[in-house]
Every structure is written in structure tokens, then in C-alpha cells.
Design a protein around this motif. Sequence first.
Motif, PDB file in Angstrom:
ATOM      1  N   PRO A 124       0.821  -1.209   0.000  1.00 15.93           N
ATOM      2  CA  PRO A 124       0.000   0.000   0.000  1.00 15.93           C
ATOM      3  C   PRO A 124       0.863   1.270   0.000  1.00 15.93           C
ATOM      4  O   PRO A 124       1.992   1.255   0.487  1.00 15.93           O
ATOM      5  CB  PRO A 124      -0.790  -0.097   1.310  1.00 15.93           C
ATOM      6  CG  PRO A 124      -0.697  -1.532   1.743  1.00 15.93           C
ATOM      7  CD  PRO A 124       0.611  -2.019   1.227  1.00 15.93           C
ATOM      8  N   ASP A 125       0.311   2.354  -0.550  1.00 18.47           N
ATOM      9  CA  ASP A 125       1.083   3.613  -0.563  1.00 18.47           C
ATOM     10  C   ASP A 125       1.198   4.219   0.836  1.00 18.47           C
ATOM     11  O   ASP A 125       2.150   4.955   1.108  1.00 18.47           O
ATOM     12  CB  ASP A 125       0.490   4.616  -1.553  1.00 18.47           C
ATOM     13  CG  ASP A 125      -0.896   5.109  -1.154  1.00 18.47           C
ATOM     14  OD1 ASP A 125      -1.590   4.406  -0.370  1.00 18.47           O
ATOM     15  OD2 ASP A 125      -1.306   6.184  -1.621  1.00 18.47           O
ATOM     16  N   ILE A 126       0.238   3.908   1.700  1.00 16.79           N
ATOM     17  CA  ILE A 126       0.335   4.366   3.082  1.00 16.79           C
ATOM     18  C   ILE A 126       0.383   3.130   3.964  1.00 16.79           C
ATOM     19  O   ILE A 126      -0.602   2.408   4.115  1.00 16.79           O
ATOM     20  CB  ILE A 126      -0.856   5.279   3.471  1.00 16.79           C
ATOM     21  CG1 ILE A 126      -0.857   6.530   2.580  1.00 16.79           C
ATOM     22  CG2 ILE A 126      -0.765   5.685   4.948  1.00 16.79           C
ATOM     23  CD1 ILE A 126      -2.018   7.478   2.831  1.00 16.79           C
TER      24      ILE A 126
ATOM     25  N   GLU B 165       3.602   0.916  -5.322  1.00 19.63           N
ATOM     26  CA  GLU B 165       2.777   1.275  -4.161  1.00 19.63           C
ATOM     27  C   GLU B 165       1.343   1.466  -4.629  1.00 19.63           C
ATOM     28  O   GLU B 165       1.078   2.297  -5.498  1.00 19.63           O
ATOM     29  CB  GLU B 165       3.308   2.554  -3.529  1.00 19.63           C
ATOM     30  CG  GLU B 165       4.728   2.411  -2.997  1.00 19.63           C
ATOM     31  CD  GLU B 165       5.324   3.749  -2.577  1.00 19.63           C
ATOM     32  OE1 GLU B 165       5.300   4.062  -1.372  1.00 19.63           O
ATOM     33  OE2 GLU B 165       5.815   4.484  -3.463  1.00 19.63           O
ATOM     34  N   LEU B 166       0.428   0.700  -4.054  1.00 17.42           N
ATOM     35  CA  LEU B 166      -0.976   0.781  -4.469  1.00 17.42           C
ATOM     36  C   LEU B 166      -1.757   1.665  -3.491  1.00 17.42           C
ATOM     37  O   LEU B 166      -1.738   1.429  -2.283  1.00 17.42           O
ATOM     38  CB  LEU B 166      -1.593  -0.621  -4.535  1.00 17.42           C
ATOM     39  CG  LEU B 166      -0.842  -1.627  -5.418  1.00 17.42           C
ATOM     40  CD1 LEU B 166      -1.600  -2.955  -5.471  1.00 17.42           C
ATOM     41  CD2 LEU B 166      -0.639  -1.077  -6.832  1.00 17.42           C
ATOM     42  N   PRO B 167      -2.444   2.695  -4.029  1.00 14.67           N
ATOM     43  CA  PRO B 167      -3.125   3.664  -3.151  1.00 14.67           C
ATOM     44  C   PRO B 167      -4.227   3.027  -2.301  1.00 14.67           C
ATOM     45  O   PRO B 167      -4.996   2.184  -2.785  1.00 14.67           O
ATOM     46  CB  PRO B 167      -3.745   4.666  -4.133  1.00 14.67           C
ATOM     47  CG  PRO B 167      -3.035   4.460  -5.427  1.00 14.67           C
ATOM     48  CD  PRO B 167      -2.590   3.031  -5.457  1.00 14.67           C
ATOM     49  N   LEU B 168      -4.287   3.450  -1.055  1.00 12.08           N
ATOM     50  CA  LEU B 168      -5.455   3.130  -0.227  1.00 12.08           C
ATOM     51  C   LEU B 168      -6.654   3.857  -0.826  1.00 12.08           C
ATOM     52  O   LEU B 168      -6.501   4.861  -1.518  1.00 12.08           O
ATOM     53  CB  LEU B 168      -5.225   3.619   1.216  1.00 12.08           C
ATOM     54  CG  LEU B 168      -4.021   3.050   1.967  1.00 12.08           C
ATOM     55  CD1 LEU B 168      -3.979   3.622   3.388  1.00 12.08           C
ATOM     56  CD2 LEU B 168      -4.077   1.527   2.019  1.00 12.08           C
ATOM     57  N   ASN B 169      -7.861   3.373  -0.543  1.00 16.61           N
ATOM     58  CA  ASN B 169      -9.049   4.077  -1.064  1.00 16.61           C
ATOM     59  C   ASN B 169      -9.361   5.314  -0.205  1.00 16.61           C
ATOM     60  O   ASN B 169      -8.593   5.663   0.702  1.00 16.61           O
ATOM     61  CB  ASN B 169     -10.242   3.112  -1.187  1.00 16.61           C
ATOM     62  CG  ASN B 169     -10.799   2.707   0.181  1.00 16.61           C
ATOM     63  OD1 ASN B 169     -10.452   3.296   1.220  1.00 16.61           O
ATOM     64  ND2 ASN B 169     -11.669   1.707   0.179  1.00 16.61           N
ATOM     65  N   ASP B 170     -10.479   5.968  -0.492  1.00 15.33           N
ATOM     66  CA  ASP B 170     -10.805   7.230   0.192  1.00 15.33           C
ATOM     67  C   ASP B 170     -11.005   7.054   1.692  1.00 15.33           C
ATOM     68  O   ASP B 170     -10.898   8.025   2.451  1.00 15.33           O
ATOM     69  CB  ASP B 170     -12.090   7.834  -0.405  1.00 15.33           C
ATOM     70  CG  ASP B 170     -11.824   8.427  -1.770  1.00 15.33           C
ATOM     71  OD1 ASP B 170     -10.624   8.520  -2.144  1.00 15.33           O
ATOM     72  OD2 ASP B 170     -12.792   8.774  -2.473  1.00 15.33           O
TER      73      ASP B 170
ATOM     74  N   ASP C 274      -7.062  -4.808  -5.975  1.00 20.19           N
ATOM     75  CA  ASP C 274      -5.934  -4.169  -6.667  1.00 20.19           C
ATOM     76  C   ASP C 274      -4.707  -5.084  -6.715  1.00 20.19           C
ATOM     77  O   ASP C 274      -3.804  -4.886  -7.532  1.00 20.19           O
ATOM     78  CB  ASP C 274      -5.525  -2.868  -5.965  1.00 20.19           C
ATOM     79  CG  ASP C 274      -6.593  -1.789  -6.075  1.00 20.19           C
ATOM     80  OD1 ASP C 274      -7.530  -1.971  -6.884  1.00 20.19           O
ATOM     81  OD2 ASP C 274      -6.497  -0.776  -5.357  1.00 20.19           O
TER      82      ASP C 274
ATOM     83  N   ILE D  32       3.735  12.472   4.182  1.00 24.13           N
ATOM     84  CA  ILE D  32       2.611  11.741   3.572  1.00 24.13           C
ATOM     85  C   ILE D  32       1.466  12.723   3.341  1.00 24.13           C
ATOM     86  O   ILE D  32       0.746  13.110   4.263  1.00 24.13           O
ATOM     87  CB  ILE D  32       2.159  10.558   4.465  1.00 24.13           C
ATOM     88  CG1 ILE D  32       3.359   9.653   4.812  1.00 24.13           C
ATOM     89  CG2 ILE D  32       1.067   9.749   3.761  1.00 24.13           C
ATOM     90  CD1 ILE D  32       3.015   8.483   5.722  1.00 24.13           C
TER      91      ILE D  32
ATOM     92  N   ARG E  62      -1.556  12.755   2.123  1.00 31.03           N
ATOM     93  CA  ARG E  62      -2.943  12.538   2.565  1.00 31.03           C
ATOM     94  C   ARG E  62      -3.081  12.526   4.087  1.00 31.03           C
ATOM     95  O   ARG E  62      -4.193  12.547   4.610  1.00 31.03           O
ATOM     96  CB  ARG E  62      -3.491  11.225   1.991  1.00 31.03           C
ATOM     97  CG  ARG E  62      -3.813  11.333   0.508  1.00 31.03           C
ATOM     98  CD  ARG E  62      -4.186   9.977  -0.064  1.00 31.03           C
ATOM     99  NE  ARG E  62      -5.446   9.487   0.465  1.00 31.03           N
ATOM    100  CZ  ARG E  62      -5.870   8.227   0.359  1.00 31.03           C
ATOM    101  NH1 ARG E  62      -5.095   7.329  -0.251  1.00 31.03           N
ATOM    102  NH2 ARG E  62      -7.030   7.860   0.855  1.00 31.03           N
TER     103      ARG E  62
END
Lengths: 352, 352
Positions: A102-104, A122-127, A135, A319, A321
Motif C-alpha cells: 500500500p502507498d500508506i 505502491e498501491l493507493p489506499l481508497n478514500d 488491486d 505523507i 494525505r
Amino acid sequence: MKGLRKITPYVPGEQPNYPAMIKLNTNENPYPPAPKVADTLKDFDVEQLKRYSSIDNLALKNALGAKHQLSPEHFLIGNGSDEVLAFCFLAFFNSSDPLLFPDITYGFYKVWADLFQVPFKELPLNDQFEIVIDDYKQLNGGIIIANPNAPTGLFKPLSEIEYLLKENPEVIVIIDEAYIDFARCSAVTLLDSYPNLIIIQTFSKSSSLAGLRVGYAIGNPDYIQIAESIKSSFNPYSVDMLAEKLAVAAVEDSAYYKEITQKICTTRDWFSKNITNFGFSTLVSKTNFVLLTHPNLNMNELYHYLETKDVFVRYFPKIERLNNYLRVSIGTQVEMEKVSQLLHDYVINDHE
Amino acid sequence: MKGLRKITPYVPGEQPNYPAMIKLNTNENPYPPAPKVADTLKDFDVEQLKRYSSIDNLALKNALGAKHQLSPEHFLIGNGSDEVLAFCFLAFFNSSDPLLFPDITYGFYKVWADLFQVPFKELPLNDQFEIVIDDYKQLNGGIIIANPNAPTGLFKPLSEIEYLLKENPEVIVIIDEAYIDFARCSAVTLLDSYPNLIIIQTFSKSSSLAGLRVGYAIGNPDYIQIAESIKSSFNPYSVDMLAEKLAVAAVEDSAYYKEITQKICTTRDWFSKNITNFGFSTLVSKTNFVLLTHPNLNMNELYHYLETKDVFVRYFPKIERLNNYLRVSIGTQVEMEKVSQLLHDYVINDHE
């Protein structure tokens, strides 16, 4: 000078430590190690230190085996879960296809990938800051996920972990369970069915032994053996004699740890709920920390304000976000009541 | 399964440990750690272990700095000299030209070179088992030499080390001084003149703390910083809290260690001389072990015979030129008198 490694120095977080402070910045346990650990330390004969520590850590593997009902060959013991993870990266992530994470998440995954030149994505977490398991169905050379994730604190149910394992049978999937004792639902039960699963656990959080440096991997003995070979080729004695003995004592004093883990979870849930009274919100944490924010406040300013009050929490300026979030480790109930009061005063005094 | 590292498992030596044995197989110190180490352990408050250990090991760097009259920036602290060496390999040996080291030396140099895919060339010792410094004037990407060398025990005078440094200004030259306190002539005095010099020392041998896992590198701060970056990117907390505190206590109790080191050297020289009376010979050791042989005896048989007498020494079946040598660590005077007697009896009874 020839042969020097060009590396961006990884700058570790601050570790301030003075008596008056409330230290909530590195997810340490506020309670002392178990009485049995204290007794073992007291009884330890210093002369033993003249001998090398155990090469196979069999005493600790046996204790962990009894706890998890697995044979000792399922365990790799190392100097904290950081060292164990580093060995696992060297052992399992040698594909030219990218490692996915994950990106975070735990910031060190990217650092090890860089150090060992492992391609990664790195795969983004969702909102909602959640890991999206679908993913992870793309081409990859391995997967590493922290469950619960950090610094979000969010927990993925085992059904989703199982789906992830099922969809990726040809690569090693590491589930980093540093905080699992606060969530009480380990993927250990999936080991029999999924040989591609490697689980990482540590004595640093729920066992109150961060200063001792002991962590371990649990997995299929064939794959554990590869990671063990890496350890043997890097630093075979990395768990010192005292560390192994005290860790064994900790495993054997599970009643104490169950009690303090329960206390921390109760305090966490109380704190998370209580601060909603003055407008804060947190993600639903299954760890010993919470990620909090407030719609009308600047969290970076709050971070510095808390520091002036001798309360040390974690802010992640790099980070994007999370630039209006703080990660707050859960201290004792008394400490968290003080922090709660400080947050309350900060809100009503002059910051809204 | 994708991405698995194919590695020949490094098989570590045996570590038998039972009360009656005389353990002379891993160059441990027969004397206990210093009284100040014992006191520090007794006074240690177990609750401290709930916090992470020091990220910069400044307490130990300061103690070592005072000892060696160098600033703390000259030191990298790690989990035994093995970990420090592994970090140094990653930091300094990234050239496509081969790393040079002796064909008979600490066996781990080759293991790290393999693990990190560092090209290397092993240069043969001469007929007297000596390192030939002139051989190290060829094209290379770095040099590592143990001084005194192991398992030979032979010491190179500083003039030759200085010549080596002078002839190789463009690469890092590591001098592994694990046994230097038994030779009393460290290359530390050359640091000011040769920025390419990195020295490795350890608490495992002369400080009687093998079970604690603390070692360090000493060098030019610019290069130490690179190795520090590798450590920070691999496992930043690898020296646990107890290990650092006890190591500091050891540095501060130098009088005790001077005394036991002297005792070991005296016993070593007595043992080496005494066994010549029954036909054994040893290389001239400046360490806490001797490499011995006998013109009329099979050392592998002697190795097994000693084992039946609860005396455990080291035999190197894989090193062709040492196939009729034994490496014997120096125990207490009482232990070595027993071993000497056993060797005497073995010779006169029925083996010549």
C-alpha cells in the motif's frame, strides 16, 4: 573512492525521553514487561554472557510453537521484526515483477525495497484509507501488507486475507502482524492451507519489549528455511542471550499480557469515543494507536502545541494525505485522560 | 514459487554446551565479564525495556570515543562485528573490481561476498601461512584483512598495514581487529593519515561478552556515515538497550579486562611452549587461540579423541591446507593444563 554505496540516508524518527513526558510517538506499550520477564532477568547469571548466544534459538521457537501449536521449524527468530522483514525481503522478493504494497503503510517496506533493489509498486489506499484487495490481483513478484495496517490502524478481516492468498498462489505474501494482539485475529489459522503465507510478529508492542529487539516470522518450513539461510549468511547470532531468555519468559506469561492488552484496547476505545465530544474523529483502530484529525484544526500546529505540554505524538509531514492527521499511541488510562483534557482545552480555548 | 533466493545454506558450527566440558571451539573468553558489567545488569530496571533502544547508540560511541580519543562520529555500533561487517560490505564494496582477501581467513568474508554478489578474489597465504601484502597491489574494489588473522593467529606489524593503506588509496581497506586486544597494537593510530581505513572491533572476545552481540567499526566520519545509512535502512535498533548499557560498563572497566587479557596471553604462551615438549607445534599466535599440529599425528583423530574427553576444539575439514591442524581457544590456566596433559597422554600412550 571506489565502491561506495550511494544511498539516501534514512532519517529515523526522534526518540525523546525525559521523565515528565507522555511518550505516544512510537507505539510502545505503556505497561512494564511481565513479572516472569523481571524474574528471569533477576536470576540471570552474567557469566553466561561470555558464551555465544544460541545459533538456532530453539528455546524460543519451542515456546512460540507451543503457543501457536506449530512445530519449531515454522519459526525464524530475529533481532526485532525489522531484521526478520529485511531477511524475508532478501529471501523472497527476487522477482523482476514488482513487489506490491500500500502507498500508506509501514514506511520501511519502501526502504528495504530500495536497499535491496527490489522493483516495487505502491498501491493507493481508497478514500477511507482502506487496502483494496482486488488491486493486488495484478502481475507481481510478491506482496506485503500490514494487518492491522499502520499508521491507519485499520484491520482487514481474515476472509479478505484468504482471498488475497488464494489469488496469488505463485508468490510469497507477507502479512505483517506487528499489532495483531490488539486485533485478536491472526492469519496463523490460514498457514495450513496457504504455503505462500509468511506472518511477521514482534515482542516490541503487545509484549512491552521494544528495547529488547526480538521479532519472528511464521511460515511453511521450506520457505522459513530459505530466510534462515539468509540470516545464517548475514548475522547468525543476532538475537542475544538475554533477549532470547526474556522473550521465552514473556511467551510463558500470557495471562499478564492478555490483561494489559485488554486494558490498552479499553483505553483506546474510550479515548477514541471521548475526543469525538470536542470534534475530533479517528479511524477505527485495532492497534495500540489511533490516527486522529479534526475538521477545523491544523494538526501540525496541534502537534507542536502538545509538544509544549510534554506530550509527544507522531506527525507525518511527508505523507500528503495524512498532512492533517496525528498518530497517537495509546498510553495508560491516566495518560490518555490527560491528553484528552489537553485536546479539549485546546479546542475550547482559542483554536476554533 | 517466484522470487525465492537460491542460496547455499551456510551451516554454522556446533555450539555444544554442557557443564563438564572444556569449550575451546569458538574463541570465547574463559573469564566472566567485568564486575561493573555485573553491577550494571543488577541495577537495570526491567520496565525500561518497554521503550525502544537508542537509535544512535551515543552513550556507547561516547565511551568508545573516550577510550580511543576520537569523536563519536568515528563509530558505527552494531549487533556484533558480524552485523557491522555485513553493513560495511553493503556500504563499501560496490565496485565491479574484485574485493581481495586471504584464502585462509574468517570464513564469513566469502559468505557476505556471495550474499551481496560482490566480485571477489581470494589470495593465497604463503607457505608460512602469512598474508603477502605485495599481492594486494593489484586492481581491486576493496580489501579486507583480519589482523591478527584467523584461524592462523598471525599478526602483521603496523608498518605493513600502513604500506597496504598507502598502496590502495582509492578503495576502502577494512582491518578486522576482532582479536587485537591480545596483540595490543591496533591500527587506530593510522586513522588520521589514511581516510580509506575502516577498523572493526568487537566485545565478543577480549570483553567476555559474546552472548551480548556488540561490535563496532571505527573510521573516517564521512565513510562511517554511509555505513550508518545502511544500518538505518536495514535495522536501525539492532543493539538492544541492555546490550548497549553493559557494553558501556565494559568499556569503563578497562583495568579488569587488561588483567584477564594478560592472563590469557600468559596461558597461551605457556601452552604453546609446553606442548612442544611432546612434539606439537603452533603458529606464533597474537590472539586467544592457537593453531596447532603434530608431525606424526592425525589431527582429525585427535579432534574426536578430545571430544570423548569433553574437550571441544575446532577442526576445519573444508580447508585443504589446514587438514592436519586444530584451532584451540585459550581457556583458563587450569583448563589448558588439563588439555596439555591430555595431549601428552595421547602422544605417549599409543599414537606414535
